[in-house]
Design a protein around this motif. Structure first.
Motif, PDB file in Angstrom:
ATOM      1  N   LEU A   1      19.927  55.998  30.318  1.00 27.36           N
ATOM      2  CA  LEU A   1      19.690  56.477  31.683  1.00 27.36           C
ATOM      3  C   LEU A   1      18.278  56.154  32.144  1.00 27.36           C
ATOM      4  CD1 LEU A   1      21.383  59.990  31.432  1.00 27.36           C
ATOM      5  CD2 LEU A   1      22.169  58.100  32.853  1.00 27.36           C
ATOM      6  N   ALA A   2      17.339  56.026  31.203  1.00 23.30           N
ATOM      7  CA  ALA A   2      15.952  55.727  31.558  1.00 23.30           C
ATOM      8  C   ALA A   2      15.745  54.274  31.945  1.00 23.30           C
ATOM      9  CB  ALA A   2      15.026  56.078  30.385  1.00 23.30           C
TER      10      ALA A   2
ATOM     11  N   VAL B   1      20.173  51.724  35.418  1.00 18.66           N
ATOM     12  CA  VAL B   1      20.906  52.963  35.729  1.00 18.66           C
ATOM     13  C   VAL B   1      20.103  53.776  36.747  1.00 18.66           C
ATOM     14  CG1 VAL B   1      22.144  54.925  34.756  1.00 18.66           C
ATOM     15  CG2 VAL B   1      21.812  52.877  33.377  1.00 18.66           C
ATOM     16  N   VAL B   2      19.128  54.599  36.300  1.00 18.77           N
ATOM     17  CA  VAL B   2      18.332  55.375  37.255  1.00 18.77           C
ATOM     18  C   VAL B   2      16.830  55.215  37.049  1.00 18.77           C
ATOM     19  CG1 VAL B   2      20.128  57.098  37.634  1.00 18.77           C
ATOM     20  CG2 VAL B   2      18.469  57.443  35.807  1.00 18.77           C
ATOM     21  N   GLY B   3      16.376  54.897  35.842  1.00 16.61           N
ATOM     22  CA  GLY B   3      14.945  54.775  35.587  1.00 16.61           C
ATOM     23  C   GLY B   3      14.364  56.040  34.981  1.00 16.61           C
ATOM     24  N   ILE B   4      13.177  55.916  34.387  1.00 16.42           N
ATOM     25  CA  ILE B   4      12.548  57.029  33.667  1.00 16.42           C
ATOM     26  C   ILE B   4      12.123  58.135  34.614  1.00 16.42           C
ATOM     27  CG2 ILE B   4      10.262  55.968  33.764  1.00 16.42           C
ATOM     28  CD1 ILE B   4      11.747  58.106  30.894  1.00 16.42           C
ATOM     29  N   GLU B   5      11.796  57.825  35.876  1.00 17.48           N
ATOM     30  CA  GLU B   5      11.312  58.850  36.791  1.00 17.48           C
ATOM     31  C   GLU B   5      12.365  59.895  37.087  1.00 17.48           C
ATOM     32  OE1 GLU B   5      11.178  55.651  37.358  1.00 17.48           O
ATOM     33  OE2 GLU B   5       9.038  55.152  37.229  1.00 17.48           O
ATOM     34  N   ARG B   6      13.627  59.489  37.171  1.00 20.20           N
ATOM     35  CA  ARG B   6      14.713  60.417  37.506  1.00 20.20           C
ATOM     36  C   ARG B   6      15.595  60.736  36.311  1.00 20.20           C
ATOM     37  NH1 ARG B   6      17.926  58.321  42.594  1.00 20.20           N
ATOM     38  NH2 ARG B   6      17.969  56.393  41.398  1.00 20.20           N
ATOM     39  N   MET B   7      15.128  60.436  35.104  1.00 22.16           N
ATOM     40  CA  MET B   7      15.999  60.627  33.944  1.00 22.16           C
ATOM     41  C   MET B   7      16.320  62.089  33.695  1.00 22.16           C
ATOM     42  SD  MET B   7      15.448  59.817  29.919  1.00 22.16           S
ATOM     43  CE  MET B   7      16.752  60.274  28.776  1.00 22.16           C
TER      44      MET B   7
ATOM     45  N   PHE C   1      19.653  70.654  22.825  1.00 22.30           N
ATOM     46  CA  PHE C   1      19.720  69.197  22.679  1.00 22.30           C
ATOM     47  C   PHE C   1      19.105  68.463  23.860  1.00 22.30           C
ATOM     48  CE2 PHE C   1      22.050  65.308  23.735  1.00 22.30           C
ATOM     49  CZ  PHE C   1      21.721  64.531  22.643  1.00 22.30           C
ATOM     50  N   LEU C   2      19.540  68.770  25.072  1.00 17.74           N
ATOM     51  CA  LEU C   2      19.149  67.964  26.232  1.00 17.74           C
ATOM     52  C   LEU C   2      17.647  67.973  26.492  1.00 17.74           C
ATOM     53  CD1 LEU C   2      20.527  66.124  28.238  1.00 17.74           C
ATOM     54  CD2 LEU C   2      20.754  68.058  29.804  1.00 17.74           C
ATOM     55  N   PRO C   3      16.960  69.113  26.475  1.00 16.60           N
ATOM     56  CA  PRO C   3      15.505  69.062  26.685  1.00 16.60           C
ATOM     57  C   PRO C   3      14.776  68.280  25.594  1.00 16.60           C
ATOM     58  CG  PRO C   3      16.334  71.291  27.020  1.00 16.60           C
ATOM     59  CD  PRO C   3      17.448  70.506  26.410  1.00 16.60           C
ATOM     60  N   THR C   4      15.306  68.309  24.365  1.00 16.54           N
ATOM     61  CA  THR C   4      14.634  67.599  23.276  1.00 16.54           C
ATOM     62  C   THR C   4      14.707  66.099  23.459  1.00 16.54           C
ATOM     63  OG1 THR C   4      15.313  69.420  21.822  1.00 16.54           O
ATOM     64  CG2 THR C   4      14.417  67.464  20.773  1.00 16.54           C
ATOM     65  N   VAL C   5      15.882  65.578  23.797  1.00 21.01           N
ATOM     66  CA  VAL C   5      16.012  64.132  23.984  1.00 21.01           C
ATOM     67  C   VAL C   5      15.278  63.684  25.238  1.00 21.01           C
ATOM     68  CG1 VAL C   5      18.179  64.240  25.301  1.00 21.01           C
ATOM     69  CG2 VAL C   5      17.655  62.213  23.951  1.00 21.01           C
ATOM     70  N   THR C   6      15.168  64.545  26.234  1.00 24.29           N
ATOM     71  CA  THR C   6      14.453  64.182  27.461  1.00 24.29           C
ATOM     72  C   THR C   6      12.952  64.038  27.214  1.00 24.29           C
ATOM     73  OG1 THR C   6      16.103  65.327  28.820  1.00 24.29           O
ATOM     74  CG2 THR C   6      13.974  64.864  29.834  1.00 24.29           C
ATOM     75  N   ILE C   7      12.358  65.001  26.524  1.00 25.85           N
ATOM     76  CA  ILE C   7      10.912  64.924  26.285  1.00 25.85           C
ATOM     77  C   ILE C   7      10.580  63.824  25.279  1.00 25.85           C
ATOM     78  CG2 ILE C   7      10.816  66.619  24.405  1.00 25.85           C
ATOM     79  CD1 ILE C   7       8.238  67.675  25.674  1.00 25.85           C
TER      80      ILE C   7
END
Length: 524
Positions: free
Chosen positions: A412-413, A417-423, A136-142
């Motif tokens: 989170l992007a 919160v933190v922005g896309i660079e550190r998501m 799940f997590l790598p899929t939503v991140t990419i």
């Protein structure tokens, strides 16, 4: 600048290179893959309630002990989130998701042959739980990397996969159990989850490479101004001008890397791209896991929001069927209630994505309103009576759950919160913090049910956690703009230190030398 893509040699294997975030392109294929992954991960977890009574009868166990199956699964899924981030940064999202799909399927297939609830703890809890995390997590991140302006809407729509899965899987598995039993039904689900591996093969990595631009040559500066800038920025004496070499104050001529070039070659240099300059420092290596987000107070508050809100995510869908059965509702109608909740969640996710896609809008405040309304939905369940009363509460809860569940990780992007660079790193740490609630939530609800002999107590515990999550979510924006921002400025000032001191007469001395040498040349 026009968006361009480098040609790829092999389909589905090479990286997609863009000059800016495409907001489409291969991202639509990634969105479809995320839709299926959602259906085969969270959709199965939320549909696991259809096996609840069968497991209690087969293993002769209590509510709380059966609840530990999903609790361990959710805990392992969230606790190993940093591991998923590290593996994705090291080996790529595609390989990690494919490996996760194999683990999910293997755990579910082996669980169909379990002889005790402890076997379920290991197979579904540990093996499948780890696979859910890697899938799940790598899929939503990419997926978030492929979209910018449409990120909220696309992610919300693609995340409806779990809702359609619950809507279709709950009645389908219930009907299948009547024909072949719960064991072969669980085996069929495990084989179906192999589709995660196929979806992982579609996750092409994306590279954003800014388009190179040629900057115009600035107008010639006066001699005295050039001398002053040269002395001020590079601390180099202007006596070097006498050798016939022109030293300018361009960004490439930094201290320690200043190179003297003949004037005749200067026009050729101006036509070159600054990006290709050999003096450009190499790009820093990507960290496998960046824990610097833990120093951001806004992220800490957002992580606590996720910690407490998770208490209300899984327990309602897990206990809605037992609650309906305790009210005298039949098996088929109980499955319809769960399916109605899933359909309402679809509309909630789409609505949240549509609203958050509007600009200008402060997305963190919209999320806060949805969390408050979700807390009201949880409190309403104990007051429901009969089929239609429970159906109304389920539809309302499903809609509000969709507005929160489909957006809390993509938020989170956002810069609040933190922005896309550190998501990528933030998502790993955020889901890791959620693991405690994922482990304690369902068993806590099960203990309350066993103690009070009333399923309403499970929904009260979920509502209490959601209220605490709303409080921390309300603090995210103030921490980003107020206390946190001021303290970060103080830290930057203290660590920067005072600028290096130069002699007061440094520039005057050099200019004086230049004037004397000029007079000398005139006299000659």
């Amino acid at each position: 600048s026009k968006m361009t893509v480098k040609a790829v040699r092999m389909p589905c294997t090479s990286a997609n290179v863009y000059t800016k975030v495409p907001d489409g392109g291969w991202g639509w294929t990634v969105a479809f893959a995320f839709f299926v992954v959602e259906a085969l991960t969270y959709g199965i977890i939320k549909s696991f309630g259809v096996f609840f009574n069968d497991l209690m009868e087969s293993f002769d166990e209590t509510n709380s002990r059966i609840s530990w199956i999903i609790s361990i699964c959710v805990f392992v899924q969230t606790f190993t989130a940093p591991l998923s981030t590290v593996l994705s940064n090291r080996f790529g999202h595609r390989l990690v998701v494919m490996a996760g799909g194999l683990l999910v399927s293997t755990g579910m297939v082996i669980a169909s042959f379990a002889r005790s609830v402890v076997d379920m703890y290991v197979t579904i809890g540990v093996v499948s739980g780890l696979g859910y995390c890697l899938s799940f997590l790598p899929t939503v991140t990419i997926l978030s990397q492929y979209f910018d302006k449409r990120r909220s809407l696309v992610t919300a729509v693609a995340s409806t996969g779990e809702c359609f899965a619950v809507f279709s899987f709950a009645p389908a598995i219930t009907a299948l159990k009547e024909q072949i039993g719960w064991r072969y039904s669980m085996l069929s689900v495990g084989v179906l989850q192999l589709g995660i591996t196929a979806c992982g093969s579609l996750l092409r990595p994306i590279v954003i490479r800014e388009q190179e631009e040629v900057k115009a040559q600035p107008p010639e500066e006066s001699t005295e101004t050039k001398y002053m800038l040269e002395n001020e920025q590079t601390c180099t004496s202007i006596e070097s001008i006498d050798s016939g070499v022109d030293i300018t104050t361009s960004p490439s001529n930094v201290p320690g890397k200043t190179k003297a070039e003949p004037k005749s070659e200067e026009p050729k240099q101006h036509g070159q791209n600054p990006v290709e300059n050999n003096s450009t420092p190499p790009a820093p290596k990507t960290k496998l896991l960046d824990f610097s987000v833990m120093r951001d107070y806004s992220f800490i508050c957002y992580a606590f929001f996720g910690l407490f809100a998770t208490l209300g995510f899984f327990a309602p869908s897990l206990y809605i069927i037992p609650l309906s059965r305790s009210l005298g509702i039949g098996k088929d109608h109980s499955a319809y209630i769960l399916s109605a909740m899933a359909i309402a969640e679809v509309f909630g996710r789409i609505f949240a994505g549509w609203v958050l896609n509007k600009k200008p809008i402060r997305k963190i405040y919209i999320e806060l309103i949805c969390v408050v309304l979700l807390s009201v939905a949880l409190v309403a369940f104990p007051f429901a009576s009969g089929f239609w009363g429970l159906m109304i509460c389920s539809v309302y809860f499903g809609f509000m759950l969709g507005t929160v569940a489909g957006t809390h990780i993509p938020l989170l992007a956002e810069d609040d919160v933190v922005g896309i660079e550190r998501m990528s790193s933030a998502a790993g740490v955020y889901v890791f913090i959620q693991s405690l609630a994922g482990l304690a939530g369902p068993p806590l609800a099960g203990v309350l049910v066993d103690t009070t002999k009333n399923y309403s107590s499970a929904f009260y515990s979920c509502a209490a956690g959601m209220v605490l999550g709303a409080i921390f979510l309300a603090l995210v924006r103030p921490c980003k703009t107020g206390l946190c921002h001021q303290q970060q400025q103080q830290v930057e000032v203290s660590t920067a230190g005072p600028p290096p001191e130069l002699p007061d007469d440094f520039i005057d001395m050099d200019i004086g030398k230049a004037e004397n040498s000029g007079k000398g040349s005139d006299s000659v």
